[in-house]
Design a protein around this motif. Structure first.
Motif, mmCIF file in Angstrom:
data_model
loop_
_atom_site.group_PDB
_atom_site.id
_atom_site.type_symbol
_atom_site.label_atom_id
_atom_site.label_comp_id
_atom_site.label_asym_id
_atom_site.label_seq_id
_atom_site.Cartn_x
_atom_site.Cartn_y
_atom_site.Cartn_z
ATOM 1 N N HIS A 139 0.801 -1.226 0.000
ATOM 2 C CA HIS A 139 0.000 0.000 0.000
ATOM 3 C C HIS A 139 0.838 1.283 0.000
ATOM 4 N N ALA A 140 2.145 1.159 -0.136
ATOM 5 C CA ALA A 140 3.015 2.333 -0.018
ATOM 6 C C ALA A 140 2.954 3.231 -1.246
ATOM 7 N N LYS A 141 3.117 4.551 -0.990
ATOM 8 C CA LYS A 141 3.410 5.482 -2.069
ATOM 9 C C LYS A 141 4.923 5.455 -2.223
ATOM 10 N N TYR A 142 5.394 5.030 -3.379
ATOM 11 C CA TYR A 142 6.792 4.655 -3.543
ATOM 12 C C TYR A 142 7.532 5.556 -4.524
ATOM 13 N N GLY A 143 8.755 5.923 -4.164
ATOM 14 C CA GLY A 143 9.608 6.691 -5.053
ATOM 15 C C GLY A 143 11.025 6.148 -5.034
ATOM 16 N N HIS A 144 11.842 6.550 -5.996
ATOM 17 C CA HIS A 144 13.226 6.074 -6.040
ATOM 18 C C HIS A 144 14.138 7.165 -6.600
ATOM 19 N N ILE A 145 15.421 7.054 -6.272
ATOM 20 C CA ILE A 145 16.437 7.966 -6.789
ATOM 21 C C ILE A 145 17.610 7.130 -7.304
ATOM 22 N N ASP A 146 18.370 7.682 -8.226
ATOM 23 C CA ASP A 146 19.487 6.951 -8.822
ATOM 24 C C ASP A 146 20.810 7.157 -8.090
ATOM 25 N N GLN A 147 20.848 8.111 -7.146
ATOM 26 C CA GLN A 147 22.095 8.338 -6.415
ATOM 27 C C GLN A 147 22.382 7.171 -5.471
ATOM 28 N N VAL A 148 23.660 6.854 -5.302
ATOM 29 C CA VAL A 148 24.074 5.770 -4.406
ATOM 30 C C VAL A 148 23.930 6.224 -2.958
ATOM 31 N N VAL A 149 23.206 5.436 -2.165
ATOM 32 C CA VAL A 149 22.978 5.780 -0.756
ATOM 33 C C VAL A 149 23.456 4.676 0.190
ATOM 34 N N TYR A 150 24.100 3.641 -0.351
ATOM 35 C CA TYR A 150 24.491 2.522 0.506
ATOM 36 C C TYR A 150 25.614 1.746 -0.153
ATOM 37 N N TYR A 151 26.598 1.320 0.660
ATOM 38 C CA TYR A 151 27.669 0.440 0.203
ATOM 39 C C TYR A 151 27.507 -0.900 0.922
ATOM 40 N N TYR A 152 27.187 -1.932 0.150
ATOM 41 C CA TYR A 152 26.881 -3.258 0.688
ATOM 42 C C TYR A 152 28.132 -4.135 0.668
ATOM 43 N N ARG A 153 28.593 -4.500 1.869
ATOM 44 C CA ARG A 153 29.823 -5.277 1.977
ATOM 45 C C ARG A 153 29.617 -6.720 1.502
ATOM 46 N N THR A 154 30.522 -7.181 0.669
ATOM 47 C CA THR A 154 30.430 -8.548 0.137
ATOM 48 C C THR A 154 31.566 -9.440 0.623
ATOM 49 N N ASP A 155 32.452 -8.928 1.498
ATOM 50 C CA ASP A 155 33.601 -9.722 1.929
ATOM 51 C C ASP A 155 33.500 -10.184 3.383
ATOM 52 N N ASN A 156 32.312 -10.101 3.982
ATOM 53 C CA ASN A 156 32.116 -10.613 5.337
ATOM 54 C C ASN A 156 31.494 -12.001 5.246
ATOM 55 N N VAL A 157 32.321 -13.026 5.295
ATOM 56 C CA VAL A 157 31.828 -14.395 5.104
ATOM 57 C C VAL A 157 31.018 -14.883 6.299
ATOM 58 N N ALA A 158 31.044 -14.126 7.398
ATOM 59 C CA ALA A 158 30.274 -14.534 8.587
ATOM 60 C C ALA A 158 28.858 -13.980 8.575
ATOM 61 N N SER A 159 28.513 -13.174 7.570
ATOM 62 C CA SER A 159 27.184 -12.566 7.544
ATOM 63 C C SER A 159 26.120 -13.607 7.235
ATOM 64 N N TYR A 160 24.865 -13.271 7.595
ATOM 65 C CA TYR A 160 23.743 -14.186 7.347
ATOM 66 C C TYR A 160 23.628 -14.542 5.873
ATOM 67 N N THR A 161 23.938 -13.587 5.002
ATOM 68 C CA THR A 161 23.785 -13.799 3.568
ATOM 69 C C THR A 161 24.647 -14.956 3.084
ATOM 70 N N HIS A 162 25.778 -15.182 3.752
ATOM 71 C CA HIS A 162 26.702 -16.215 3.316
ATOM 72 C C HIS A 162 26.471 -17.556 4.009
ATOM 73 N N GLN A 163 25.446 -17.657 4.833
ATOM 74 C CA GLN A 163 25.224 -18.882 5.589
ATOM 75 C C GLN A 163 23.849 -19.483 5.279
ATOM 76 N N ILE A 164 23.854 -20.719 4.760
ATOM 77 C CA ILE A 164 22.593 -21.418 4.503
ATOM 78 C C ILE A 164 22.563 -22.647 5.412
ATOM 79 N N SER A 165 22.362 -22.410 6.686
ATOM 80 C CA SER A 165 22.268 -23.495 7.659
ATOM 81 C C SER A 165 20.823 -23.975 7.740
ATOM 82 N N ARG A 166 20.614 -25.060 8.462
ATOM 83 C CA ARG A 166 19.241 -25.532 8.659
ATOM 84 C C ARG A 166 18.409 -24.458 9.368
ATOM 85 N N LYS A 167 19.016 -23.796 10.365
ATOM 86 C CA LYS A 167 18.318 -22.732 11.074
ATOM 87 C C LYS A 167 17.874 -21.638 10.116
#
Length: 328
Positions: free
Chosen positions: A205-233
């Motif tokens: 139901h949101a009124k949604y907008g977007h911008i093209d400027q970069v507002v975030y740097y997403y780290r990809t070298d932290n192997v301990a992050s949730y994104t890199h773990q596919i455990s049963r949990k």
């Protein structure tokens, strides 16, 4: 400095919400990037989820270099480890800003990130504004990902289908009252795919907008992050997250606008869970699912019948492409 706004647009307080657990190596850079924001009217809420390292000590040491930010920082602590989903909810529950922004404690933000998002939200009177983000590895900024140039409805359909567009929490600014009015928050026990439960429901139901400027740097070298773990949990958390989203859309998508996309996403959930060794009976325990359309019921039955995973993967991808071409 305070950002320059258009006539008639006023400053708004922003709450930046950050869960903290086991990130001593990264939180210093994250905190510095937050405290150096050009936008001034910010409260920073860090939730220490019983971090086993000295993450909080590092955070406090960094804060000493930004005395003008000290009275804007709140560090909350859980008495027991409760998981990232509950940590995010704790932060949100204590937020007082008109808008909220999520940041992971191993990522960093450009200095003008909050300012850019606030300007866009105020100008368009949006409930959610999404900015571009870039990958970040070993201190180097990588590929830039601009938000899709899609209508809210099309964007949400692709999100629900899963694995077609990102449904990340970060790089977005949310109007806090809107999330409260829609009763959208984080569920206890969902610490993987918790972003999926919030972003998809918020977009309905949101009124949604977007911008093209970069507002975030997403780290990809932290192997301990949730994104890199596919455990049963994490697999169980993924199933629970899909159950939350499915229940929400069955109750609130009265015109069934997103029913096909929801079916496709839940079929994808089955595919992912089975790929990692879960059996259909176990999947059903956490996320009971009966597709709304007959063709999808037949497709799911075929997937559960024991055909080789490689075959079901190919069939799914072909089927998804056809469904997408038909507008899903």
């Amino acid at each position: 400095h305070f950002p320059e706004f258009h006539i008639g647009i006023t400053l708004m307080k922003v709450s930046v919400l950050v869960p903290v657990y086991g990130v001593a190596q990264y939180i210093g850079a994250c905190a510095a990037s937050l405290f150096e924001q050009t936008y001034r009217d910010i409260e920073f809420i860090f939730v220490d989820d019983c971090s086993p390292d000295d993450s909080i000590s590092v955070l406090k040491e960094v804060l000493k270099a930004y005395p003008d930010r000290e009275n804007q920082v709140r560090i909350l602590r859980h008495e027991a480890n409760k998981g990232v989903g509950t940590a995010r909810q704790t932060a949100f529950a204590h937020a007082t800003g008109e808008a909220v922004m999520h940041a992971d404690s191993d990522d960093v933000l450009p200095k003008d990130a909050v300012e850019l998002l606030v300007k866009a939200m105020q100008k368009g009177a949006y409930d959610i504004v999404t900015g571009a983000y870039a990958t970040y590895e070993n201190g180097t900024i990588g590929a830039i990902m601009a938000p899709p140039k899609l209508s809210r409805r099309r964007y949400l359909r692709l999100m629900l289908c899963q694995n077609l567009v990102k449904h990340h929490l970060w790089a977005r600014l949310y109007r806090r009252a809107f999330l409260q009015e829609q009763h959208i928050g984080f569920a206890t026990g969902i610490d993987y795919c918790e972003d999926y439960t919030v972003v998809t429901r918020a977009f309905l139901h949101a009124k949604y907008g977007h911008i093209d400027q970069v507002v975030y740097y997403y780290r990809t070298d932290n192997v301990a992050s949730y994104t890199h773990q596919i455990s049963r949990k994490n697999l169980v958390s993924m199933l629970k997250a899909n159950a939350v989203v499915a229940d929400f859309f069955r109750q609130n998508d009265r015109k069934k606008t997103y029913r096909m996309a929801l079916d496709m996403g839940l079929i994808n959930m089955y595919r992912e869970a089975m790929k990692h060794g879960m059996q259909p009976e176990e999947i059903e325990l956490y996320c009971p699912f009966r597709p709304s359309k007959l063709v999808n019921r037949l497709f799911l039955k075929m997937m559960k019948s024991g055909i080789p995973l490689q075959v079901s993967n190919v069939l799914y991808l072909v089927y998804r492409r056809i469904a997408r071409s038909l507008g899903m």
